[in-house]
Motif scaffolding. Structure first.
Motif, mmCIF file in Angstrom:
data_model
loop_
_atom_site.group_PDB
_atom_site.id
_atom_site.type_symbol
_atom_site.label_atom_id
_atom_site.label_comp_id
_atom_site.label_asym_id
_atom_site.label_seq_id
_atom_site.Cartn_x
_atom_site.Cartn_y
_atom_site.Cartn_z
ATOM 1 N N LEU A 114 11.384 -15.877 -0.946
ATOM 2 C CA LEU A 114 12.055 -14.551 -1.200
ATOM 3 C C LEU A 114 11.409 -13.586 0.005
ATOM 4 C CD1 LEU A 114 12.742 -14.410 -5.321
ATOM 5 C CD2 LEU A 114 14.351 -14.794 -3.054
ATOM 6 N N ALA A 115 10.248 -13.502 -0.476
ATOM 7 C CA ALA A 115 9.809 -12.301 0.418
ATOM 8 C C ALA A 115 10.015 -13.244 1.765
ATOM 9 C CB ALA A 115 8.411 -12.153 0.569
ATOM 10 N N GLN A 116 9.782 -13.911 2.820
ATOM 11 C CA GLN A 116 9.833 -14.252 4.020
ATOM 12 C C GLN A 116 11.841 -13.937 4.232
ATOM 13 O OE1 GLN A 116 8.668 -17.998 4.051
ATOM 14 N NE2 GLN A 116 7.198 -17.730 5.189
ATOM 15 N N GLN A 117 12.802 -14.764 3.669
ATOM 16 C CA GLN A 117 14.179 -14.570 3.398
ATOM 17 C C GLN A 117 14.687 -12.768 3.419
ATOM 18 O OE1 GLN A 117 16.363 -15.798 0.190
ATOM 19 N NE2 GLN A 117 18.353 -15.463 0.827
ATOM 20 N N ALA A 118 13.787 -11.768 2.632
ATOM 21 C CA ALA A 118 14.291 -10.379 2.688
ATOM 22 C C ALA A 118 14.261 -10.170 3.865
ATOM 23 C CB ALA A 118 13.057 -9.787 1.788
ATOM 24 N N ALA A 166 5.683 -4.096 2.972
ATOM 25 C CA ALA A 166 6.173 -2.790 2.359
ATOM 26 C C ALA A 166 6.649 -3.656 1.500
ATOM 27 C CB ALA A 166 7.501 -2.566 3.255
ATOM 28 N N LEU A 167 6.686 -4.760 1.035
ATOM 29 C CA LEU A 167 6.648 -5.357 -0.673
ATOM 30 C C LEU A 167 5.849 -4.620 -1.729
ATOM 31 C CD1 LEU A 167 8.542 -7.601 -1.879
ATOM 32 C CD2 LEU A 167 6.289 -9.191 -1.775
ATOM 33 N N ALA A 168 4.370 -4.409 -1.747
ATOM 34 C CA ALA A 168 4.110 -3.694 -2.041
ATOM 35 C C ALA A 168 4.701 -2.078 -2.663
ATOM 36 C CB ALA A 168 2.988 -3.552 -1.953
ATOM 37 N N ILE A 169 5.780 -1.410 -1.518
ATOM 38 C CA ILE A 169 5.908 -0.251 -1.872
ATOM 39 C C ILE A 169 6.983 0.261 -2.967
ATOM 40 C CG2 ILE A 169 6.367 1.626 -0.791
ATOM 41 C CD1 ILE A 169 4.995 0.586 1.906
ATOM 42 N N ALA A 170 7.265 0.710 -3.877
ATOM 43 C CA ALA A 170 8.489 1.250 -4.373
ATOM 44 C C ALA A 170 9.662 1.447 -3.592
ATOM 45 C CB ALA A 170 8.025 1.314 -5.722
ATOM 46 N N ASN A 171 10.590 1.149 -4.436
ATOM 47 C CA ASN A 171 11.721 1.559 -3.073
ATOM 48 C C ASN A 171 12.138 1.609 -2.589
ATOM 49 O OD1 ASN A 171 12.513 1.978 -5.974
ATOM 50 N ND2 ASN A 171 11.437 3.766 -5.599
ATOM 51 N N SER A 172 10.953 0.789 -1.156
ATOM 52 C CA SER A 172 11.186 -0.133 0.332
ATOM 53 C C SER A 172 12.529 -0.296 0.637
ATOM 54 C CB SER A 172 9.806 0.338 0.958
ATOM 55 O OG SER A 172 9.834 -1.236 0.412
ATOM 56 N N PRO A 173 13.441 0.029 1.219
ATOM 57 C CA PRO A 173 13.975 -0.615 1.411
ATOM 58 C C PRO A 173 13.282 -2.369 1.572
ATOM 59 C CG PRO A 173 14.056 0.755 3.251
ATOM 60 C CD PRO A 173 12.791 0.480 2.449
ATOM 61 N N PHE A 174 12.542 -3.208 2.481
ATOM 62 C CA PHE A 174 12.273 -4.465 2.366
ATOM 63 C C PHE A 174 11.922 -4.841 0.418
ATOM 64 C CE2 PHE A 174 9.028 -7.596 1.790
ATOM 65 C CZ PHE A 174 9.812 -8.841 3.299
ATOM 66 N N ASN A 175 11.223 -3.822 -0.490
ATOM 67 C CA ASN A 175 11.321 -4.012 -1.794
ATOM 68 C C ASN A 175 12.355 -3.699 -2.518
ATOM 69 O OD1 ASN A 175 10.999 -2.988 -4.765
ATOM 70 N ND2 ASN A 175 8.761 -3.506 -3.955
ATOM 71 N N LYS A 176 13.299 -2.986 -2.128
ATOM 72 C CA LYS A 176 14.826 -3.293 -2.781
ATOM 73 C C LYS A 176 15.439 -4.443 -2.999
ATOM 74 C CE LYS A 176 15.592 2.135 -2.859
ATOM 75 N NZ LYS A 176 16.077 2.693 -2.880
#
Length: 159
Positions: free
Chosen positions: A97-101, A61-71
């Motif tokens: 940061l990804a693990q914190q998100a 989900a990090l690679a998907i622009a404007n996903s809640p995870f990416n935001k």
């Protein structure tokens, strides 16, 4: 005729000099022209590229622009950049940061989930109630394989 040939030769030399004026100037002594023999400077690889790649694989989900995870990841990044920019010099900051998100969004890294339904194919003949992946020998007996290397049972001893 000689006059015209001399004039044509003079124009040709002038044109060649104009085209190569940078090289001629550098040869004469003006070192303003860039040296063509010098190798181009190598770009320094970004130390966090590997961590970014691992974070995107672990959290798609990090690679998907404007996903809640990416935001949320971008919010955390901007907060770190404003509050503690030295933390972004660590090579593993994208993964952290990804693990914190993921923790804040209660998103776990995807893991393998075994299939919940059992195929009804005769090639998948398992006793009812056996767990997927059990080592129960197949019950399908193909004719003509008895006693061969493909048979699951040892050959019968007929003397």
């Amino acid at each position: 005729m000689n006059k015209w040939l001399f004039l044509l030769l003079l124009i040709g030399l002038g044109g060649a000099g104009w085209v190569n004026r940078d090289k001629i100037s550098a040869y004469i002594g003006h070192k303003d022209a860039p040296a063509e023999d010098a190798p181009a400077p190598m770009a320094t690889p970004h130390p966090a590229i590997d961590s970014i790649t691992r974070a995107k694989k672990m959290f798609p989900a990090l690679a998907i622009a404007n996903s809640p995870f990416n935001k949320r990841f971008l919010e955390l990044y901007n907060d770190k950049k404003a509050a503690d920019p030295n933390s972004l010099t660590d090579a593993d900051w994208p993964m952290k940061l990804a693990q914190q998100a993921a923790t804040e969004l209660n998103t776990a890294a995807p893991s393998y989930q075994p299939p919940t339904s059992i195929s009804s194919s005769p090639l998948n003949a398992r006793p009812m109630g056996s767990a997927p992946g059990s080592t129960v020998p197949p019950t399908v007996m193909l004719p003509g394989l008895q006693g061969s290397a493909l048979d699951q049972r040892p050959p019968s001893k007929h003397h």
